[in-house]
Design an enzyme around this catalytic site. Structure first.
Site, mmCIF file in Angstrom:
data_model
loop_
_atom_site.group_PDB
_atom_site.id
_atom_site.type_symbol
_atom_site.label_atom_id
_atom_site.label_comp_id
_atom_site.label_asym_id
_atom_site.label_seq_id
_atom_site.Cartn_x
_atom_site.Cartn_y
_atom_site.Cartn_z
ATOM 1 C CE LYS A 173 -2.141 -2.024 3.760
ATOM 2 N NZ LYS A 173 -2.789 -2.165 4.720
ATOM 3 C CB THR A 204 -6.549 7.901 7.395
ATOM 4 O OG1 THR A 204 -5.190 8.539 8.353
ATOM 5 C CG2 THR A 204 -6.852 8.822 6.228
ATOM 6 N N GLY A 206 -7.666 3.310 10.588
ATOM 7 C CA GLY A 206 -8.606 2.109 10.486
ATOM 8 C C GLY A 206 -8.274 2.486 8.909
ATOM 9 C CB THR A 207 -6.716 3.932 5.783
ATOM 10 O OG1 THR A 207 -6.172 3.320 6.926
ATOM 11 C CG2 THR A 207 -7.546 5.197 5.325
ATOM 12 N N GLY A 208 -6.047 0.398 6.852
ATOM 13 C CA GLY A 208 -5.734 -0.672 6.083
ATOM 14 C C GLY A 208 -6.171 -2.084 6.872
ATOM 15 C CB CYS A 209 -8.830 -2.494 9.386
ATOM 16 S SG CYS A 209 -7.275 -2.417 10.618
#
Length: 267
Positions: A173, A204, A206-209
């Site tokens: 990412k 932002t 929690g964007t990866g989750c």
């Protein structure tokens, strides 16, 4: 209805971890289930403390899900310790779900560590090889591939190194890079890039989750990997664009933005 399982930590503030995963799966029409491996006392500003669930209870939760409602896809998030990693790997090898999306969460959005430093080697040798797809951000990919990443070419080199460690595919990412948010997917044969205009917001959390659980949901729905990543990138970009200005730190993304208008009423 298709089903998916999230194996991850719990975020009491609701923006990341299990809570973000279940919201994302619900928003995309998936029946979500959870195995909690760690309870994290955190908010948009800081991580206060964490407490890991015992390996026995982690195993029992996984057994409870697979013996009754077999998930069409599995997402694995925060795994803080070697013991936790080993039991999750053991159980997933036992049940062999078709799709295993692993988000190697090392740090919270505010920089607080969520993985013990001495567990990184276990991650590399035990968790990475069971991943259908690994979704590290740039700092995580640097740790796993043992190299610095500055350019898109570096991302491609790191992806190839991670594939060599046993992952079926890797999505690096690009949110930590400068310029547009460009993610790079390598499935062992083909390199794909997915770019979206960077959104100027601090919200932002929690964007990866959210991205990894969206990919899991689309794989459960039968989408091929590249299409699942493409659709998930669009979804998470919308969730960031409509992020909620809640809390004193990095606010959460809006997982249900498709269902609400700007004033918060249903569409």
């Amino acid at each position: 209805m298709k089903t998916a399982l999230s194996i991850a930590g719990s975020d009491c503030s609701g923006g990341a971890g299990i809570q973000a995963d279940l919201k994302t799966m619900s928003a995309l029409g998936i029946f979500g289930m959870s195995v909690i491996v760690s309870v994290v006392a955190e908010n948009t500003n800081r991580v206060i403390s964490t407490q890991d669930i015992s390996p026995t209870l982690i195993a029992d939760q996984i057994d409870a899900v697979f013996e009754d409602i077999v998930p069409d896809a599995v997402k694995v998030g925060m795994l803080s310790s070697s013991e936790c990693m080993q039991i999750v790997a053991q159980k997933l090898k036992q049940y062999q779900p078709k799709h295993i999306v692993i988000d190697p969460v090392m740090y919270a959005k505010n920089g607080c560590p969520l993985m013990q430093e001495n567990a990184i080697e276990t991650l590399i040798h035990t968790i990475v090889p069971i991943a259908s797809l690994l979704t590290p951000n740039i700092p995580e990919a640097e740790k796993i591939a043992n190299m610095n990443i500055q350019t898109l070419e570096d991302m491609q080199t790191a992806a190839k190194k991670i594939i060599a460690l046993g992952a079926g595919a890797v999505l690096i990412k690009g949110g930590h890079a400068a310029g547009d948010a460009t993610d790079l997917l390598f499935d062992g044969q083909t390199v794909y890039t997915f770019a979206q205009k960077r959104i100027a917001t601090k919200n932002t959390h929690g964007t990866g989750c959210t991205l990894s659980s969206a990919i899991t949901a689309y794989l459960a729905l039968g989408e091929p990997l590249a299409k699942a990543v493409e659709k998930s990138k669009v979804y998470v970009t919308g969730a960031i664009r409509h992020a909620l200005p809640l809390g004193k730190g990095c606010g959460p993304t809006h997982h249900f933005y498709q269902f609400y208008d700007e004033e918060g009423g249903t569409k």
